[in-house]
Write an enzyme that holds these catalytic residues in place. Sequence first.
Site, short mmCIF file in Angstrom:
data_model
loop_
_atom_site.label_atom_id
_atom_site.label_comp_id
_atom_site.label_asym_id
_atom_site.label_seq_id
_atom_site.Cartn_x
_atom_site.Cartn_y
_atom_site.Cartn_z
N SER A 139 0.93 -1.23 0.01
CA SER A 139 0.13 0.02 -0.03
C SER A 139 0.65 1.29 -0.05
O SER A 139 2.15 1.30 0.45
CB SER A 139 -0.96 0.05 1.21
OG SER A 139 -1.43 1.29 1.50
N TYR A 152 -1.62 -0.12 10.39
CA TYR A 152 -1.69 -0.56 9.04
C TYR A 152 -0.62 -0.47 8.17
O TYR A 152 -0.17 -1.24 7.45
CB TYR A 152 -3.14 0.04 8.72
CG TYR A 152 -3.42 -0.35 7.11
CD1 TYR A 152 -3.57 -1.54 6.62
CD2 TYR A 152 -3.04 0.34 6.13
CE1 TYR A 152 -3.80 -2.01 5.40
CE2 TYR A 152 -3.27 0.44 4.77
CZ TYR A 152 -3.66 -0.96 4.21
OH TYR A 152 -3.86 -1.26 3.02
P1 NDP Z 1 -11.44 -5.91 0.28
O1 NDP Z 1 -12.03 -5.82 1.77
O2 NDP Z 1 -12.51 -5.83 -0.74
O3 NDP Z 1 -11.08 -7.46 0.16
C1 NDP Z 1 -9.92 -8.06 1.03
C2 NDP Z 1 -9.81 -9.43 0.95
O4 NDP Z 1 -9.04 -10.05 1.99
C3 NDP Z 1 -11.41 -10.21 1.15
O5 NDP Z 1 -11.30 -11.02 -0.04
C4 NDP Z 1 -11.35 -10.83 2.38
O6 NDP Z 1 -11.67 -12.09 2.38
C5 NDP Z 1 -9.73 -11.20 2.38
N1 NDP Z 1 -9.27 -11.51 3.99
C6 NDP Z 1 -9.33 -10.54 4.82
N2 NDP Z 1 -8.88 -11.35 6.25
C7 NDP Z 1 -8.55 -12.55 5.58
C8 NDP Z 1 -8.08 -13.68 6.30
N3 NDP Z 1 -7.76 -13.49 7.75
N4 NDP Z 1 -7.77 -14.73 5.77
C9 NDP Z 1 -8.30 -14.82 4.33
N5 NDP Z 1 -8.72 -14.09 3.63
C10 NDP Z 1 -8.96 -12.61 4.20
O7 NDP Z 1 -10.30 -4.97 0.18
P2 NDP Z 1 -9.35 -4.64 -0.98
O8 NDP Z 1 -9.65 -5.59 -2.23
O9 NDP Z 1 -9.26 -3.41 -1.04
O10 NDP Z 1 -7.81 -5.28 -0.44
C11 NDP Z 1 -7.10 -6.09 -0.78
C12 NDP Z 1 -5.83 -5.98 -0.46
O11 NDP Z 1 -5.39 -4.71 -1.01
C13 NDP Z 1 -5.42 -5.97 1.31
O12 NDP Z 1 -4.27 -6.22 1.40
C14 NDP Z 1 -5.27 -4.29 1.43
O13 NDP Z 1 -4.72 -4.05 2.43
C15 NDP Z 1 -4.73 -3.66 0.30
N6 NDP Z 1 -4.93 -2.35 -0.33
C16 NDP Z 1 -6.21 -1.79 -0.41
C17 NDP Z 1 -6.36 -0.30 -0.81
C18 NDP Z 1 -7.86 0.22 -1.05
O14 NDP Z 1 -7.84 1.35 -1.14
N7 NDP Z 1 -8.78 -0.49 -1.16
C19 NDP Z 1 -5.05 0.31 -1.10
C20 NDP Z 1 -3.96 -0.28 -0.94
C21 NDP Z 1 -3.81 -1.55 -0.46
P3 NDP Z 1 -12.86 -12.69 3.46
O15 NDP Z 1 -13.52 -11.68 4.30
O16 NDP Z 1 -13.88 -13.73 2.66
O17 NDP Z 1 -12.11 -13.61 4.18
C1 8X3 Z 2 -5.08 1.69 1.56
C2 8X3 Z 2 -4.88 2.83 1.01
O1 8X3 Z 2 -4.74 5.17 1.64
O2 8X3 Z 2 -6.09 3.99 3.01
O3 8X3 Z 2 -4.01 0.80 1.88
O4 8X3 Z 2 -3.68 3.63 3.01
S1 8X3 Z 2 -4.98 4.04 2.40
#
Ligand code: NDP
Ligand code: 8X3
Length: 253
Positions: A139, A152
């Site tokens: 991120s 985070y």
């Molecule tokens: P979502 O919440 O839409 O998706 C997150 C996914 O992670 C879900 O499929 C969830 O599945 C899974 N997950 C969470 N905890 C667990 C666990 N303990 N075991 C297995 N699966 C898990 O968020 P995003 O798609 O946005 O996030 C995906 C990644 O991208 C994350 O690592 C996040 O930190 C990162 N990210 C997101 C950004 C954003 O602005 N959206 C920006 C930068 C990075 P389930 O609950 O079914 O287990």
């Molecule tokens: C998720 C993006 O800007 O909320 O990793 O940290 S931000």
Amino acid sequence: MKPVVFITGATSGFGRASARRFAAAGWSLILCGRRADRLEALKQELQGQVPVHTAVLDVRDAQAVADMVQALPGPFTAVTTLVNNAGLALAAQPAQEVALQDWQTMIDTNVTGLVNVTHALLPRLIETGAGASIINIGSVAGQWPYPGGHVYGATKAFVQQFSYNLRCDLIKTGVRVTDIAPGMAETEFSLVRYKGNQDAAEKIYRGTTPMSAEDIAEQIFYVASLPPHLNINRLEIMPVRQAWSPFAVDRDG
Ligand code: NDP
Ligand code: 8X3
């Protein structure tokens, strides 16, 4: 043989969009997450297109991860690309107001979970050799501090450094490692961060143009599809309407 992608957190956001993107290109899919109904729905959607294997998996459980990888059915054992995407942010308030459990959950998922999956799949990726990839979803929060980023951002800094260090050890194996570091993207991320508060989550994206899950899936697919002699070490992506702020200065009065 079709290339095989292993995606954690495939039930939502980047993970689900990536599953669709890789399927469109004919890759076989191994899809994990905790929500069985979402996995089943995605399998129903995509299995007419490509072979799909799903597994209900909590990445925090090292034994469950190892057992799941061990039990991969024949056509799915030769993994080409691992997308370490499962992760979450909890709590956006200042560090001094956050419950310890929220910090622990982020560390357990974003650090320990990512390490668990990487450890279990490394032998398979090394066996694949040239063309194999580990794509870790970091991120912008891992590089740039912001109020409420506390643990985070620190977990995502771990993802970056772990990615770089892995490269050092894997140099002779052909396995690439990339830290993809997205900025603001509209997924269920904020809904999770604000613990189901739909209004608080929607406010994050209101009046601006965030990235979409599909935007990031496209970058993940691009990195996975590069010629085998190329390695992008880190790919940081923001929407045009996001940038940095001036330093905060505490002044008298
Ligand atoms: P979502 O919440 O839409 O998706 C997150 C996914 O992670 C879900 O499929 C969830 O599945 C899974 N997950 C969470 N905890 C667990 C666990 N303990 N075991 C297995 N699966 C898990 O968020 P995003 O798609 O946005 O996030 C995906 C990644 O991208 C994350 O690592 C996040 O930190 C990162 N990210 C997101 C950004 C954003 O602005 N959206 C920006 C930068 C990075 P389930 O609950 O079914 O287990
Ligand atoms: C998720 C993006 O800007 O909320 O990793 O940290 S931000």
